[in-house]
Design an enzyme around this catalytic site. Structure first.
Site, PDB file in Angstrom:
ATOM      1  N   VAL A  60      -7.092  28.503  -1.289  1.00  0.00           N
ATOM      2  CA  VAL A  60      -6.324  28.113  -2.481  1.00  0.00           C
ATOM      3  C   VAL A  60      -5.034  28.917  -2.367  1.00  0.00           C
ATOM      4  CG1 VAL A  60      -6.230  28.055  -4.997  1.00  0.00           C
ATOM      5  CG2 VAL A  60      -8.407  27.645  -3.818  1.00  0.00           C
ATOM      6  N   PRO A  61      -3.947  28.281  -1.928  1.00  0.00           N
ATOM      7  CA  PRO A  61      -2.773  28.989  -1.395  1.00  0.00           C
ATOM      8  C   PRO A  61      -1.860  29.623  -2.450  1.00  0.00           C
ATOM      9  CG  PRO A  61      -2.362  26.646  -1.395  1.00  0.00           C
ATOM     10  CD  PRO A  61      -3.776  26.826  -1.869  1.00  0.00           C
ATOM     11  N   CYS A  62      -2.347  30.640  -3.122  1.00  0.00           N
ATOM     12  CA  CYS A  62      -1.521  31.332  -4.109  1.00  0.00           C
ATOM     13  C   CYS A  62      -0.321  32.016  -3.457  1.00  0.00           C
ATOM     14  CB  CYS A  62      -2.351  32.321  -4.917  1.00  0.00           C
ATOM     15  SG  CYS A  62      -3.280  33.499  -3.941  1.00  0.00           S
ATOM     16  N   HIS A  63      -0.371  32.216  -2.141  1.00  0.00           N
ATOM     17  CA  HIS A  63       0.783  32.790  -1.431  1.00  0.00           C
ATOM     18  C   HIS A  63       1.978  31.848  -1.457  1.00  0.00           C
ATOM     19  CE1 HIS A  63      -1.471  30.489   1.628  1.00  0.00           C
ATOM     20  NE2 HIS A  63      -0.277  30.241   2.165  1.00  0.00           N
ATOM     21  N   ARG A  64       1.760  30.579  -1.782  1.00  0.00           N
ATOM     22  CA  ARG A  64       2.850  29.593  -1.821  1.00  0.00           C
ATOM     23  C   ARG A  64       3.577  29.570  -3.167  1.00  0.00           C
ATOM     24  NH1 ARG A  64      -0.804  24.892   0.937  1.00  0.00           N
ATOM     25  NH2 ARG A  64      -1.092  25.965   2.934  1.00  0.00           N
TER      26      ARG A  64
END
Length: 198
Positions: free
Chosen positions: A167-171
Site C-alpha cells: 500500500v504505497p504510502c511512499h507515493r
C-alpha cells in the site's frame, strides 16, 4: 530386560532417526496458524512480512521497528496464533523481490485490513490506487476521500500504514514535491520513489 523396556527403547531409537517435524507446516495443515510471518531481506533492510488466510496484514521495517513489537500488535489485534512460517509467504516474498528488482509495478496480493479501520482505512484505500511512478499530495488524498481539510490527519493515517510498500504510502508527498514524513524514514521513502522513477 523386560518386553516393555525393549519396546520403549526401540520406539526411542526410531524417534531419534525420524525426520524432523515442521511445526509450522503441521499447524497450517491443522488450521491452527492464524498468522504466518517471515523475515524478508530487501534493499531497504529486513522486513517482517505477516499474512493471514485473508492476505497480507503487516509489513514492518526491522531497522526501525522491533519485530517483537510488530508481533505483539498482531497477536493483540488479529490473533495470538502467530507462527514463523516462511513457506506460507512464498508469493508475497516473490512479489516483493520482483518489485525491488524493478520487474513488478503492481502487487497482486490480497490484503487483510485488520490493522486499519475508519478514517485510516479510507486514506489507505485511496493511497492503494496511486499508480506506480506517480505521486499525490496529502491534500489531494484528503480531498479525494471527501475530507479536504484533513491533510494533517491524512499524514498521520499514512504514518500508521500497516502494509507499507504494497500500500504505497511512499507515493504521498507534501505540496511542492517535498517528500514529507514516512514510517520507514525519509531515506527509504526517497529510495522507493527513486526505484519507481528508474
Amino acid at each position: 530386560m523386560s518386553d516393555a523396556l525393549e519396546t520403549w527403547l526401540a520406539a526411542a531409537a526410531k524417534a531419534l532417526h525420524a525426520p524432523p517435524v515442521d511445526l509450522a507446516e503441521h499447524a497450517r495443515a491443522a488450521g491452527l496458524e492464524d498468522v504466518a510471518y517471515a523475515i524478508e531481506p530487501s534493499p531497504l533492510g529486513d522486513l517482517l512480512v505477516a499474512v493471514t488466510p485473508r492476505g497480507i496484514v503487516k509489513i514492518s521495517y526491522l531497522a526501525i521497528y522491533d519485530a517483537d513489537d510488530a508481533l505483539t500488535q498482531i497477536a493483540a489485534r488479529v490473533s495470538p496464533r502467530v507462527l514463523e512460517d516462511p513457506a506460507a509467504l512464498d508469493e508475497p516474498r516473490r512479489q516483493l523481490d520482483e518489485y525491488f528488482a524493478g520487474r513488478r509495478r503492481e502487487f497482486e496480493l490480497p490484503l487483510d485490513w485488520s490493522l486499519a479501520r475508519g478514517f485510516g482505512r479510507e486514506v489507505l484505500d485511496r493511497t492503494a490506487r496511486i499508480p506506480y511512478g506517480e505521486v499525490a499530495t496529502y491534500g489531494e488524498v484528503a480531498r479525494d476521500i471527501g475530507r479536504p481539510r484533513a491533510s494533517r490527519a491524512t499524514g498521520n493515517a499514512l504514518g500508521a500504514n500497516p502494509i507499507p510498500i504494497v500500500v504505497p504510502c511512499h507515493r504521498v508527498v507534501r505540496s511542492g514535491g517535498v517528500l514529507g514524513n514516512y514510517g520507514g524514514g525519509p531515506e527509504r521513502k526517497a529510495q522507493l520513489l527513486e526505484l519507481e522513477q528508474g
